[in-house]
Scaffold this motif. Sequence first.
Motif, PDB file in Angstrom:
ATOM      1  N   TYR A   1     -36.137 -40.264  34.090  1.00  0.00           N
ATOM      2  CA  TYR A   1     -35.168 -40.639  33.464  1.00  0.00           C
ATOM      3  C   TYR A   1     -34.377 -41.822  34.302  1.00  0.00           C
ATOM      4  O   TYR A   1     -34.236 -41.886  35.547  1.00  0.00           O
ATOM      5  N   ASP A   2     -34.076 -43.039  33.366  1.00  0.00           N
ATOM      6  CA  ASP A   2     -33.283 -43.918  34.266  1.00  0.00           C
ATOM      7  C   ASP A   2     -32.260 -44.635  33.310  1.00  0.00           C
ATOM      8  O   ASP A   2     -32.038 -45.887  33.356  1.00  0.00           O
ATOM      9  N   GLY A   3     -31.519 -43.911  32.616  1.00  0.00           N
ATOM     10  CA  GLY A   3     -30.571 -44.432  31.300  1.00  0.00           C
ATOM     11  C   GLY A   3     -31.461 -44.031  30.169  1.00  0.00           C
ATOM     12  O   GLY A   3     -30.533 -44.339  29.217  1.00  0.00           O
ATOM     13  N   GLU A   4     -32.688 -43.979  30.291  1.00  0.00           N
ATOM     14  CA  GLU A   4     -33.343 -43.615  28.913  1.00  0.00           C
ATOM     15  C   GLU A   4     -34.507 -42.591  29.570  1.00  0.00           C
ATOM     16  O   GLU A   4     -34.746 -42.742  30.459  1.00  0.00           O
ATOM     17  N   SER A   5     -34.938 -41.989  28.382  1.00  0.00           N
ATOM     18  CA  SER A   5     -36.053 -40.784  28.792  1.00  0.00           C
ATOM     19  C   SER A   5     -37.448 -41.483  29.209  1.00  0.00           C
ATOM     20  O   SER A   5     -37.732 -42.469  28.338  1.00  0.00           O
ATOM     21  N   TYR A   6     -38.001 -41.037  30.310  1.00  0.00           N
ATOM     22  CA  TYR A   6     -39.346 -41.581  30.580  1.00  0.00           C
ATOM     23  C   TYR A   6     -40.339 -40.473  30.066  1.00  0.00           C
ATOM     24  O   TYR A   6     -41.780 -40.756  30.547  1.00  0.00           O
ATOM     25  N   LEU A   7     -39.743 -39.661  29.514  1.00  0.00           N
ATOM     26  CA  LEU A   7     -41.036 -38.411  29.264  1.00  0.00           C
ATOM     27  C   LEU A   7     -42.065 -38.792  28.397  1.00  0.00           C
ATOM     28  O   LEU A   7     -43.285 -38.140  28.846  1.00  0.00           O
ATOM     29  N   GLU A   8     -42.174 -39.847  27.530  1.00  0.00           N
ATOM     30  CA  GLU A   8     -43.166 -40.200  26.645  1.00  0.00           C
ATOM     31  C   GLU A   8     -44.128 -41.503  27.271  1.00  0.00           C
ATOM     32  O   GLU A   8     -44.825 -41.953  26.754  1.00  0.00           O
ATOM     33  N   LYS A   9     -43.484 -42.018  28.568  1.00  0.00           N
ATOM     34  CA  LYS A   9     -44.112 -42.983  28.928  1.00  0.00           C
ATOM     35  C   LYS A   9     -45.178 -42.306  30.036  1.00  0.00           C
ATOM     36  O   LYS A   9     -45.236 -41.520  30.582  1.00  0.00           O
ATOM     37  N   PRO A  10     -46.627 -43.335  29.780  1.00  0.00           N
ATOM     38  CA  PRO A  10     -47.543 -42.834  30.793  1.00  0.00           C
ATOM     39  C   PRO A  10     -47.249 -42.990  32.393  1.00  0.00           C
ATOM     40  O   PRO A  10     -46.464 -43.567  32.854  1.00  0.00           O
ATOM     41  N   PHE A  11     -47.917 -42.077  33.083  1.00  0.00           N
ATOM     42  CA  PHE A  11     -47.820 -41.834  34.521  1.00  0.00           C
ATOM     43  C   PHE A  11     -47.598 -43.269  35.446  1.00  0.00           C
ATOM     44  O   PHE A  11     -46.595 -43.382  36.128  1.00  0.00           O
ATOM     45  N   PRO A  12     -48.360 -44.121  35.219  1.00  0.00           N
ATOM     46  CA  PRO A  12     -48.490 -45.482  36.003  1.00  0.00           C
ATOM     47  C   PRO A  12     -47.275 -46.193  35.612  1.00  0.00           C
ATOM     48  O   PRO A  12     -46.684 -46.742  36.746  1.00  0.00           O
ATOM     49  N   ILE A  13     -46.561 -46.141  34.632  1.00  0.00           N
ATOM     50  CA  ILE A  13     -45.204 -46.856  34.191  1.00  0.00           C
ATOM     51  C   ILE A  13     -44.123 -45.947  34.995  1.00  0.00           C
ATOM     52  O   ILE A  13     -43.312 -46.672  35.661  1.00  0.00           O
ATOM     53  N   ARG A  14     -44.201 -44.693  34.970  1.00  0.00           N
ATOM     54  CA  ARG A  14     -43.258 -43.638  35.572  1.00  0.00           C
ATOM     55  C   ARG A  14     -43.303 -44.155  37.145  1.00  0.00           C
ATOM     56  O   ARG A  14     -42.382 -44.386  37.875  1.00  0.00           O
ATOM     57  N   ARG A  15     -44.516 -44.337  37.730  1.00  0.00           N
ATOM     58  CA  ARG A  15     -44.712 -44.436  39.108  1.00  0.00           C
ATOM     59  C   ARG A  15     -44.343 -45.761  39.344  1.00  0.00           C
ATOM     60  O   ARG A  15     -43.647 -45.830  40.556  1.00  0.00           O
ATOM     61  N   LYS A  16     -44.312 -46.768  38.724  1.00  0.00           N
ATOM     62  CA  LYS A  16     -44.063 -48.122  39.001  1.00  0.00           C
ATOM     63  C   LYS A  16     -42.727 -48.235  39.105  1.00  0.00           C
ATOM     64  O   LYS A  16     -41.861 -48.814  40.092  1.00  0.00           O
ATOM     65  N   LYS A  17     -41.839 -47.744  38.125  1.00  0.00           N
ATOM     66  CA  LYS A  17     -40.499 -47.869  38.166  1.00  0.00           C
ATOM     67  C   LYS A  17     -39.836 -47.113  39.260  1.00  0.00           C
ATOM     68  O   LYS A  17     -38.822 -47.349  39.989  1.00  0.00           O
ATOM     69  N   LEU A  18     -40.440 -45.735  39.718  1.00  0.00           N
ATOM     70  CA  LEU A  18     -40.179 -45.022  40.954  1.00  0.00           C
ATOM     71  C   LEU A  18     -40.134 -45.725  42.174  1.00  0.00           C
ATOM     72  O   LEU A  18     -39.194 -45.943  42.909  1.00  0.00           O
ATOM     73  N   GLU A  19     -41.384 -46.694  42.269  1.00  0.00           N
ATOM     74  CA  GLU A  19     -41.488 -47.322  43.546  1.00  0.00           C
ATOM     75  C   GLU A  19     -40.282 -48.442  43.423  1.00  0.00           C
ATOM     76  O   GLU A  19     -39.907 -49.023  44.782  1.00  0.00           O
TER      77      GLU A  19
END
Length: 587
Positions: free
Chosen positions: A347-365
């Motif tokens: 989550y970063d102000g919106e839910s990332y639950l339905e986003k694929p792992f590479p997108i979540r990982r890129k945002k984390l980095e």
Amino acid sequence: MNFKEIAKYLDRIEITTGRIEMINILTELYKRMEDADDAAMLSYIILGEIHPPYKGFEIGMSEKLITKAIAFASGYDSNEVEKRLNILGDIGKVAEEFISKKRQKTLFTEELTLRKIYNTFSKITLTTGEGSIDMKIKHLTGLLVNASPLEARYIARLADGNMRLGVADMTILEALANVKGGREYKPILETAYNKHPDIGEIAKVLYSKGWDGIKNIDITPGIPLRPMLAERVRSPEEAWEKLKGKLAAEFKYDGERMQIHILRDNRVMIFSRRLENITHQFPDVIEIVKKHIKLEEGVIEGEAIAFDPDTGEFKPFQELMRRKRKHDVHETAKLIPVTLRLFDLIYDGESYLEKPFPIRRKKLEEVVSENELIKVSELIYPETLEELKKFFFMSVEQGFEGLMIKSTGPDSIYQAGARGWLWIKLKRDYRVELTDTLDLVVVGALYGRGRKAGSLSSYLMAVYDPKDDTYKTVCKVGTGFKDEDIVEMNRLLKPFIRDRKPARVVSHLEPDVWIEPAIVLEITASEITLSPIHTCAYDLIEKNVGLALRFPRFTGRYRLDKSPEDATTEKEVMDMYHKQKKVIMES
């Protein structure tokens, strides 16, 4: 609803040994709840809670304080009550007995309602500071004075935080589904509960807003969601085949999994994999997060690993257990410093639950500013099986547990509360033929002989079956326990000892004492064999037999970070058996 009627239902639940009957009784009880707040209060009380665990509020009454309240309410000396408790071992039965023969009779008694019970315990929970102990005893005594013996049983147990009913959150969800639509609606409730694991809030929304309200439940920063779980494989080849080569691999660290919530008011909250609020234990982690994560609001996951700041070397998981203390946390943080390895953003102000792992990982980095105290997990996107194998051997060589292997396909969403093949764990011990570690639940215990006489020294262990929400036996284990482990096990198991089989336990064996599923241990074994006496996979591989561990042994690792529902599943053991059998046939 008056509490006397509710106590009758609780008594029926307590004496049943069948899970279906338990759900039917719960369903009948919930049908009598017309008010959303009452449904919420009932849900908490059934689980022995007043607030959800993540809020960090505990009723905070020791057995000594409860026995004092029983003594005041019944007119007996507290020493008499304590002696009886030592014999019965159940504070509820003690309260029931003394209230049934109380010496002073009150002229006027107040009918106890569900709301009266809940509101009084809420006051007890929130009472702190000077004079709080006397006030807690006064509140509890007031309830017991007006209670019938049966009501007293459950009031005392609630004060102890242990209702001895064998009901779990998933059992309540099934009953709620039955009341408001039918068993087929349970997955909708589970999805909502996985995002917002507050059983009272789920009941309240269902009764007040119906299924539309349940479907609208989403991530709320400050409220933990149930963590995503992984399946297991024995080799890099198997993982590669499962995910068709579309995967990422990261080191599997030997630390404590953390769900870190960053709130808009600049607060940071930390939750364990069991959804417990552990913020106070890690003041150093709070400071690290505030300095190095660029998020106004968010939810991220990672591992806290004990390390030596002079050498940079990681320390074993057991070191972190010393961080569990409630006092001197700042001093302990200096003695046992941790470094963070972050692996997901949810989550970063919106839910990332339905986003694929590479997108979540890129945002984390993007949001992490790294130094030696905080980094994203070491990860690769291997293009070949050889790259994956090389990375696995590198992880083992560097002393890590192995790899977490994650799908990178378009369907690689974050499945809160689910165990599936989108995440796979490959541990170093899986490379040893026919040897695995399993996280098993204690469901029974047997007394020792000789110098161990009088102590529970061997244990009936079970796997979890999420399909039926049951625990099925897979071995008895008494090997690997040092003398100090036996002492610790007897201490851990004491609150969960039962005189009849818990309704969610499926067993053909009869131990000396039954144990309510609560304690998880790491167990190793030489192999998995067919067994006519254990119920894991019974009738699923061959008729009239199940699966059992051969030569099981306690590894010395207590998995107190895991809830019983996080234990190794029946399906996992079946998969391990089939793979083991294939290895034997090919050798």
